[in-house]
Design a protein around this motif. Sequence first.
Motif, PDB file in Angstrom:
ATOM      1  N   ALA A 117      34.412 -40.280   7.836  1.00 39.68           N
ATOM      2  CA  ALA A 117      34.662 -41.358   6.881  1.00 39.68           C
ATOM      3  C   ALA A 117      33.345 -41.902   6.338  1.00 39.68           C
ATOM      4  N   ALA A 118      32.351 -42.038   7.207  1.00 41.52           N
ATOM      5  CA  ALA A 118      31.038 -42.508   6.764  1.00 41.52           C
ATOM      6  C   ALA A 118      30.432 -41.538   5.756  1.00 41.52           C
ATOM      7  N   SER A 119      30.579 -40.245   6.014  1.00 40.36           N
ATOM      8  CA  SER A 119      30.058 -39.238   5.089  1.00 40.36           C
ATOM      9  C   SER A 119      30.717 -39.349   3.723  1.00 40.36           C
ATOM     10  N   GLY A 120      32.033 -39.567   3.713  1.00 40.44           N
ATOM     11  CA  GLY A 120      32.733 -39.743   2.446  1.00 40.44           C
ATOM     12  C   GLY A 120      32.218 -40.948   1.672  1.00 40.44           C
ATOM     13  N   LYS A 121      31.931 -42.038   2.380  1.00 44.12           N
ATOM     14  CA  LYS A 121      31.409 -43.242   1.716  1.00 44.12           C
ATOM     15  C   LYS A 121      30.001 -42.991   1.181  1.00 44.12           C
ATOM     16  N   VAL A 122      29.204 -42.220   1.927  1.00 40.75           N
ATOM     17  CA  VAL A 122      27.856 -41.885   1.462  1.00 40.75           C
ATOM     18  C   VAL A 122      27.934 -41.048   0.185  1.00 40.75           C
ATOM     19  N   LEU A 123      28.778 -40.024   0.188  1.00 40.43           N
ATOM     20  CA  LEU A 123      28.920 -39.174  -0.992  1.00 40.43           C
ATOM     21  C   LEU A 123      29.315 -39.984  -2.221  1.00 40.43           C
ATOM     22  N   ASN A 124      30.248 -40.896  -2.050  1.00 42.70           N
ATOM     23  CA  ASN A 124      30.704 -41.682  -3.184  1.00 42.70           C
ATOM     24  C   ASN A 124      29.694 -42.734  -3.611  1.00 42.70           C
ATOM     25  N   GLY A 262      24.944 -39.518  15.143  1.00 44.71           N
ATOM     26  CA  GLY A 262      25.554 -40.253  16.245  1.00 44.71           C
ATOM     27  C   GLY A 262      26.260 -41.532  15.861  1.00 44.71           C
ATOM     28  N   ASP A 263      26.102 -41.985  14.627  1.00 45.95           N
ATOM     29  CA  ASP A 263      26.900 -43.114  14.141  1.00 45.95           C
ATOM     30  C   ASP A 263      26.851 -43.107  12.620  1.00 45.95           C
ATOM     31  N   ALA A 264      27.552 -44.060  11.996  1.00 44.74           N
ATOM     32  CA  ALA A 264      27.694 -44.067  10.541  1.00 44.74           C
ATOM     33  C   ALA A 264      26.362 -44.195   9.824  1.00 44.74           C
ATOM     34  N   ASN A 265      25.462 -45.025  10.352  1.00 46.93           N
ATOM     35  CA  ASN A 265      24.174 -45.198   9.684  1.00 46.93           C
ATOM     36  C   ASN A 265      23.265 -43.984   9.840  1.00 46.93           C
ATOM     37  N   GLU A 266      23.438 -43.237  10.911  1.00 50.07           N
ATOM     38  CA  GLU A 266      22.729 -41.956  11.014  1.00 50.07           C
ATOM     39  C   GLU A 266      23.222 -40.988   9.939  1.00 50.07           C
ATOM     40  N   VAL A 267      24.503 -41.070   9.603  1.00 48.60           N
ATOM     41  CA  VAL A 267      25.065 -40.197   8.577  1.00 48.60           C
ATOM     42  C   VAL A 267      24.330 -40.385   7.248  1.00 48.60           C
ATOM     43  N   ALA A 268      24.096 -41.632   6.863  1.00 45.86           N
ATOM     44  CA  ALA A 268      23.445 -41.918   5.585  1.00 45.86           C
ATOM     45  C   ALA A 268      22.054 -41.297   5.531  1.00 45.86           C
ATOM     46  N   VAL A 269      21.271 -41.483   6.585  1.00 53.03           N
ATOM     47  CA  VAL A 269      19.919 -40.921   6.608  1.00 53.03           C
ATOM     48  C   VAL A 269      19.974 -39.396   6.672  1.00 53.03           C
ATOM     49  N   ALA A 270      20.957 -38.866   7.387  1.00 50.81           N
ATOM     50  CA  ALA A 270      21.102 -37.413   7.480  1.00 50.81           C
ATOM     51  C   ALA A 270      21.345 -36.794   6.107  1.00 50.81           C
ATOM     52  N   TRP A 271      22.221 -37.405   5.320  1.00 48.14           N
ATOM     53  CA  TRP A 271      22.488 -36.894   3.971  1.00 48.14           C
ATOM     54  C   TRP A 271      21.214 -36.921   3.117  1.00 48.14           C
ATOM     55  N   LYS A 272      20.481 -38.011   3.164  1.00 48.06           N
ATOM     56  CA  LYS A 272      19.256 -38.086   2.374  1.00 48.06           C
ATOM     57  C   LYS A 272      18.265 -37.007   2.811  1.00 48.06           C
ATOM     58  N   THR A 273      18.117 -36.825   4.117  1.00 52.51           N
ATOM     59  CA  THR A 273      17.166 -35.840   4.638  1.00 52.51           C
ATOM     60  C   THR A 273      17.566 -34.424   4.226  1.00 52.51           C
ATOM     61  N   MET A 274      18.852 -34.119   4.279  1.00 50.69           N
ATOM     62  CA  MET A 274      19.305 -32.793   3.852  1.00 50.69           C
ATOM     63  C   MET A 274      19.029 -32.574   2.368  1.00 50.69           C
ATOM     64  N   LEU A 275      19.239 -33.608   1.560  1.00 53.25           N
ATOM     65  CA  LEU A 275      19.027 -33.483   0.117  1.00 53.25           C
ATOM     66  C   LEU A 275      17.549 -33.356  -0.237  1.00 53.25           C
ATOM     67  N   GLU A 276      16.682 -33.900   0.609  1.00 51.59           N
ATOM     68  CA  GLU A 276      15.238 -33.787   0.365  1.00 51.59           C
ATOM     69  C   GLU A 276      14.732 -32.368   0.586  1.00 51.59           C
ATOM     70  N   ASN A 277      15.471 -31.588   1.354  1.00 55.88           N
ATOM     71  CA  ASN A 277      15.038 -30.238   1.712  1.00 55.88           C
ATOM     72  C   ASN A 277      15.598 -29.208   0.731  1.00 55.88           C
TER      73      ASN A 277
END
Length: 461
Positions: A117-124, A262-277
């Motif tokens: 659910a956190a990932s979906g909110k990040v994408l949107n 490991g939690d919703a806020n890690e999801v947000a940083v994870a998405w940014k880090t993946m997009l930077e690569n």
Amino acid sequence: IISLRTIIGYPAPKKQNTGKIHGSALGSEEVAALKNVLGFDPEKSFQVDQDVLAHARQLVERGAAARTQWQASFEAWQSANPEKAALLERIEAKKLPAELDAALPVFEAGKDVSTRAASGKVLNAIGPVLPELWGGSADLAESNNTTIEGSPSFIPASRSTEAWKGNPYGRVLHFGIREHAAASIVNGISLHGRTRAFSGTFLIFSDYQRPAIRLGALMGVPSLYVWTHDSIGLGEDGPTHQPVEQLASLRAIPGLDVVRPGDANEVAVAWKTMLENHENPAGIVLTRQNIPTYARGTGDAEGDTFASTAGVAKGAYVLAEASKDGATVPADVILIATGSEVQLAVAARENLQAEGIATRVVSVPCVEWFKKQDPAYRESVLPAAVKARVSVEAGLALGWSEFVGDAGRSISLEHYGASADYKRLFNEFGITADAVTAAAKDSLAGAVTAAAKDSLAGLSA
């Protein structure tokens, strides 16, 4: 249906329609015979007709003229469309928009949220500022939370439905129940360049995608994968849908980043880090079940807050520091966890510290990112002097011995799951805070025994 019958190796006179033509060279005799069949001189090799060569060399002049014409047209477009030109320049430079950080959502501490659910909110949240990002799911969009809301589908307008309106610039991809095709399509989009594409499915179905994932990793294609329902925590669907070996086997693919926040806020940083690569593919691995969202601070003993999410981009970081009597102290034991099992390490830390055992919790969202850090950083997170360690992950322990060492222990799942709600499954299979607590004590005892043996060996020497 158009069905064609072909002859492998046609028209090689002796080797056509044989097994040898599939994997071995023709050989000089067969090459000469083939040239005779095709009307070439068998005595000559790499012969190019002069007329053909002269025509081909005219390509330089034709290309230069075409480039000049195109450049004038492009410069006219730039002048007429400055905002679109700036967007193109940013995308071609492989830079993220300045507005991205502000767009990333911050999730409320204390509220349980599934990472899917956190990932979906990040994408949107990032969708409006990142127009080059698009993707979809292999018929599991509602479960994967992969739809960028309000965006049209990438389907012909004539194929629009009541639910999905399409046009050539649609951002929502509908792959159908074709996981392998979805991964291959995303590879193709990524190879084409400029845009970033993702495909979503359950983690268990990454098995169907493996050939495409492997080729993407081999080629260094920055494809993105969204894998949800990441463990026995998905519950009643049962062992056919519960991944056990997938995390270990995906981490075994060279060049693939496996990201399990490991939690919703890690999801947000994870998405940014993946997009930077832009150098290699990455898959984000997400929970079905809700898990805690941690109150972020400094991560030190004062107030017993958890560290900021800045360490996510480094692959592993100290989430909660070891402490005694309200002061930060060197750790007696380190608990190393990923994804939904981070909460078990956090709960075990409370148990252990209540007994006077200084306990550090390390969250490891991405092993591959952590291994890229310099030795000094890795030592600061996992000090070599601390031999008592426990890894916690609801999957095979394969791969974790590198981090826990000889005295370490692993809370893992070495068999298939079962059909039941996730709380019962974790309890039945010993993936609990109590099990982590017991493993930590066992590791401490093992580390003491090992140290005593080393000491005796030193004395006898």
